[in-house]
Design a protein around this motif. Structure first.
Motif, PDB file in Angstrom:
ATOM      1  N   ASP A 103       1.557   3.844  -9.968  1.00 42.50           N
ATOM      2  CA  ASP A 103       1.211   4.088 -11.371  1.00 42.50           C
ATOM      3  C   ASP A 103      -0.156   4.735 -11.546  1.00 42.50           C
ATOM      4  O   ASP A 103      -0.443   5.291 -12.600  1.00 42.50           O
ATOM      5  N   GLU A 104      -0.998   4.707 -10.522  1.00 43.71           N
ATOM      6  CA  GLU A 104      -2.325   5.332 -10.576  1.00 43.71           C
ATOM      7  C   GLU A 104      -2.403   6.583  -9.701  1.00 43.71           C
ATOM      8  O   GLU A 104      -3.426   7.256  -9.665  1.00 43.71           O
ATOM      9  N   ASP A 105      -1.343   6.892  -9.003  1.00 43.39           N
ATOM     10  CA  ASP A 105      -1.315   8.011  -8.061  1.00 43.39           C
ATOM     11  C   ASP A 105      -1.348   9.349  -8.807  1.00 43.39           C
ATOM     12  O   ASP A 105      -1.022   9.424  -9.997  1.00 43.39           O
ATOM     13  N   THR A 106      -1.707  10.386  -8.101  1.00 44.89           N
ATOM     14  CA  THR A 106      -1.774  11.744  -8.644  1.00 44.89           C
ATOM     15  C   THR A 106      -0.407  12.189  -9.152  1.00 44.89           C
ATOM     16  O   THR A 106       0.625  11.834  -8.582  1.00 44.89           O
ATOM     17  N   ASN A 107      -0.415  12.972 -10.216  1.00 52.14           N
ATOM     18  CA  ASN A 107       0.810  13.562 -10.773  1.00 52.14           C
ATOM     19  C   ASN A 107       1.895  12.522 -11.036  1.00 52.14           C
ATOM     20  O   ASN A 107       3.058  12.722 -10.690  1.00 52.14           O
ATOM     21  N   ALA A 108       1.506  11.420 -11.641  1.00 49.24           N
ATOM     22  CA  ALA A 108       2.441  10.339 -11.996  1.00 49.24           C
ATOM     23  C   ALA A 108       3.209   9.820 -10.783  1.00 49.24           C
ATOM     24  O   ALA A 108       4.359   9.431 -10.871  1.00 49.24           O
ATOM     25  N   GLY A 109       2.554   9.855  -9.635  1.00 46.21           N
ATOM     26  CA  GLY A 109       3.180   9.346  -8.416  1.00 46.21           C
ATOM     27  C   GLY A 109       4.129  10.312  -7.750  1.00 46.21           C
ATOM     28  O   GLY A 109       4.919   9.917  -6.899  1.00 46.21           O
ATOM     29  N   LEU A 110       4.063  11.579  -8.078  1.00 50.03           N
ATOM     30  CA  LEU A 110       4.910  12.572  -7.420  1.00 50.03           C
ATOM     31  C   LEU A 110       4.202  13.094  -6.171  1.00 50.03           C
ATOM     32  O   LEU A 110       3.988  14.290  -5.997  1.00 50.03           O
ATOM     33  N   THR A 111       3.844  12.161  -5.325  1.00 46.72           N
ATOM     34  CA  THR A 111       3.195  12.447  -4.050  1.00 46.72           C
ATOM     35  C   THR A 111       4.074  11.857  -2.949  1.00 46.72           C
ATOM     36  O   THR A 111       5.059  11.155  -3.240  1.00 46.72           O
ATOM     37  N   HIS A 112       3.709  12.093  -1.709  1.00 47.56           N
ATOM     38  CA  HIS A 112       4.484  11.541  -0.600  1.00 47.56           C
ATOM     39  C   HIS A 112       4.601  10.019  -0.714  1.00 47.56           C
ATOM     40  O   HIS A 112       5.702   9.464  -0.622  1.00 47.56           O
ATOM     41  N   LEU A 113       3.479   9.348  -0.940  1.00 45.77           N
ATOM     42  CA  LEU A 113       3.515   7.891  -1.026  1.00 45.77           C
ATOM     43  C   LEU A 113       4.186   7.414  -2.309  1.00 45.77           C
ATOM     44  O   LEU A 113       4.913   6.414  -2.305  1.00 45.77           O
ATOM     45  N   GLY A 114       3.978   8.115  -3.398  1.00 46.92           N
ATOM     46  CA  GLY A 114       4.629   7.754  -4.647  1.00 46.92           C
ATOM     47  C   GLY A 114       6.141   7.868  -4.553  1.00 46.92           C
ATOM     48  O   GLY A 114       6.879   7.005  -5.036  1.00 46.92           O
ATOM     49  N   ARG A 115       6.607   8.917  -3.899  1.00 45.38           N
ATOM     50  CA  ARG A 115       8.053   9.077  -3.710  1.00 45.38           C
ATOM     51  C   ARG A 115       8.599   7.992  -2.786  1.00 45.38           C
ATOM     52  O   ARG A 115       9.725   7.508  -2.985  1.00 45.38           O
ATOM     53  N   LEU A 116       7.813   7.592  -1.817  1.00 40.47           N
ATOM     54  CA  LEU A 116       8.212   6.504  -0.924  1.00 40.47           C
ATOM     55  C   LEU A 116       8.449   5.220  -1.718  1.00 40.47           C
ATOM     56  O   LEU A 116       9.462   4.541  -1.543  1.00 40.47           O
ATOM     57  N   VAL A 117       7.521   4.902  -2.605  1.00 42.43           N
ATOM     58  CA  VAL A 117       7.652   3.699  -3.435  1.00 42.43           C
ATOM     59  C   VAL A 117       8.873   3.820  -4.340  1.00 42.43           C
ATOM     60  O   VAL A 117       9.688   2.888  -4.440  1.00 42.43           O
ATOM     61  N   ARG A 118       9.048   4.967  -4.984  1.00 42.96           N
ATOM     62  CA  ARG A 118      10.216   5.152  -5.860  1.00 42.96           C
ATOM     63  C   ARG A 118      11.521   5.027  -5.089  1.00 42.96           C
ATOM     64  O   ARG A 118      12.481   4.422  -5.567  1.00 42.96           O
ATOM     65  N   ASP A 119      11.561   5.596  -3.894  1.00 40.27           N
ATOM     66  CA  ASP A 119      12.776   5.478  -3.091  1.00 40.27           C
ATOM     67  C   ASP A 119      13.036   4.026  -2.700  1.00 40.27           C
ATOM     68  O   ASP A 119      14.192   3.596  -2.653  1.00 40.27           O
ATOM     69  N   ALA A 120      11.981   3.265  -2.456  1.00 40.10           N
ATOM     70  CA  ALA A 120      12.146   1.835  -2.175  1.00 40.10           C
ATOM     71  C   ALA A 120      12.738   1.133  -3.393  1.00 40.10           C
ATOM     72  O   ALA A 120      13.568   0.222  -3.259  1.00 40.10           O
ATOM     73  N   TRP A 121      12.355   1.564  -4.583  1.00 36.02           N
ATOM     74  CA  TRP A 121      12.951   1.021  -5.821  1.00 36.02           C
ATOM     75  C   TRP A 121      14.435   1.392  -5.893  1.00 36.02           C
ATOM     76  O   TRP A 121      15.269   0.562  -6.243  1.00 36.02           O
ATOM     77  N   VAL A 122      14.744   2.641  -5.579  1.00 27.26           N
ATOM     78  CA  VAL A 122      16.127   3.106  -5.643  1.00 27.26           C
ATOM     79  C   VAL A 122      17.030   2.219  -4.792  1.00 27.26           C
ATOM     80  O   VAL A 122      18.102   1.795  -5.224  1.00 27.26           O
ATOM     81  N   PHE A 123      16.594   1.931  -3.572  1.00 25.38           N
ATOM     82  CA  PHE A 123      17.418   1.173  -2.639  1.00 25.38           C
ATOM     83  C   PHE A 123      17.274  -0.337  -2.779  1.00 25.38           C
ATOM     84  O   PHE A 123      17.897  -1.088  -2.030  1.00 25.38           O
ATOM     85  N   GLY A 124      16.455  -0.792  -3.717  1.00 28.71           N
ATOM     86  CA  GLY A 124      16.288  -2.230  -3.902  1.00 28.71           C
ATOM     87  C   GLY A 124      15.450  -2.885  -2.821  1.00 28.71           C
ATOM     88  O   GLY A 124      15.468  -4.105  -2.676  1.00 28.71           O
ATOM     89  N   ILE A 125      14.714  -2.089  -2.076  1.00 30.85           N
ATOM     90  CA  ILE A 125      13.822  -2.637  -1.045  1.00 30.85           C
ATOM     91  C   ILE A 125      12.643  -3.325  -1.719  1.00 30.85           C
ATOM     92  O   ILE A 125      12.156  -4.348  -1.238  1.00 30.85           O
ATOM     93  N   LEU A 126      12.199  -2.753  -2.823  1.00 30.69           N
ATOM     94  CA  LEU A 126      11.131  -3.327  -3.643  1.00 30.69           C
ATOM     95  C   LEU A 126      11.617  -3.419  -5.084  1.00 30.69           C
ATOM     96  O   LEU A 126      12.383  -2.560  -5.525  1.00 30.69           O
ATOM     97  N   TYR A 164      13.232   9.267 -11.121  1.00 32.85           N
ATOM     98  CA  TYR A 164      12.547  10.543 -10.921  1.00 32.85           C
ATOM     99  C   TYR A 164      12.399  11.326 -12.222  1.00 32.85           C
ATOM    100  O   TYR A 164      11.392  12.003 -12.426  1.00 32.85           O
ATOM    101  N   ALA A 165      13.373  11.228 -13.114  1.00 31.75           N
ATOM    102  CA  ALA A 165      13.249  11.901 -14.419  1.00 31.75           C
ATOM    103  C   ALA A 165      12.069  11.333 -15.192  1.00 31.75           C
ATOM    104  O   ALA A 165      11.300  12.079 -15.806  1.00 31.75           O
ATOM    105  N   ALA A 166      11.904  10.022 -15.153  1.00 31.52           N
ATOM    106  CA  ALA A 166      10.770   9.388 -15.843  1.00 31.52           C
ATOM    107  C   ALA A 166       9.449   9.841 -15.230  1.00 31.52           C
ATOM    108  O   ALA A 166       8.484  10.130 -15.947  1.00 31.52           O
ATOM    109  N   ALA A 167       9.384   9.920 -13.906  1.00 28.09           N
ATOM    110  CA  ALA A 167       8.155  10.348 -13.235  1.00 28.09           C
ATOM    111  C   ALA A 167       7.821  11.806 -13.565  1.00 28.09           C
ATOM    112  O   ALA A 167       6.668  12.145 -13.850  1.00 28.09           O
ATOM    113  N   ILE A 168       8.823  12.652 -13.538  1.00 25.18           N
ATOM    114  CA  ILE A 168       8.606  14.072 -13.828  1.00 25.18           C
ATOM    115  C   ILE A 168       8.163  14.252 -15.277  1.00 25.18           C
ATOM    116  O   ILE A 168       7.234  15.021 -15.558  1.00 25.18           O
ATOM    117  N   SER A 169       8.795  13.545 -16.186  1.00 28.66           N
ATOM    118  CA  SER A 169       8.415  13.622 -17.595  1.00 28.66           C
ATOM    119  C   SER A 169       6.972  13.171 -17.804  1.00 28.66           C
ATOM    120  O   SER A 169       6.186  13.827 -18.492  1.00 28.66           O
TER     121      SER A 169
END
Length: 100
Positions: free
Chosen positions: A10-33, A80-85
């Motif tokens: 939530d504090e990452d650059t470009n609303a988390g559209l970075t390598h690490l931000g995408r990693l966290v979002r993907d963990a959300w997608v798969f229910g890992i986090l 990802y739509a929310a992050a891009i928006s």
């Protein structure tokens, strides 16, 4: 030597559209986090562990969102739509510049 930690999606650059931000979002997608986990304060070892789990979760789908089952594809699209928006609202532009 200072321990480097992740700032959190939530504090990452470009609303988390970075390598690490995408990693966290993907963990959300798969229910890992849970979607409430931003990974703020996580050190590199913890982020590497998360990367390995997310990588393994993507493998059956060849790392392509289009190959995800409907429920995961819909969650991926929503997150990802929310992050891009959000990033666009903050001035992010997906166009590559001259130096990119």
């Amino acid at each position: 030597m200072t321990l480097q930690t992740y700032i959190g999606v939530d504090e990452d650059t470009n609303a988390g559209l970075t390598h690490l931000g995408r990693l966290v979002r993907d963990a959300w997608v798969f229910g890992i986090l849970p979607e409430t986990e931003t990974c703020a304060g996580w050190d590199s070892a913890r982020m590497q562990n998360l990367y390995e789990k997310v990588y393994a979760a993507w493998e059956p789908y060849a790392h392509l969102p289009s190959r995800l089952p409907d429920d995961l594809r819909e969650r991926h699209a929503r997150l990802y739509a929310a992050a891009i928006s959000s990033a666009r609202d903050k001035g992010w532009d997906a166009e590559l510049g001259e130096d990119d």
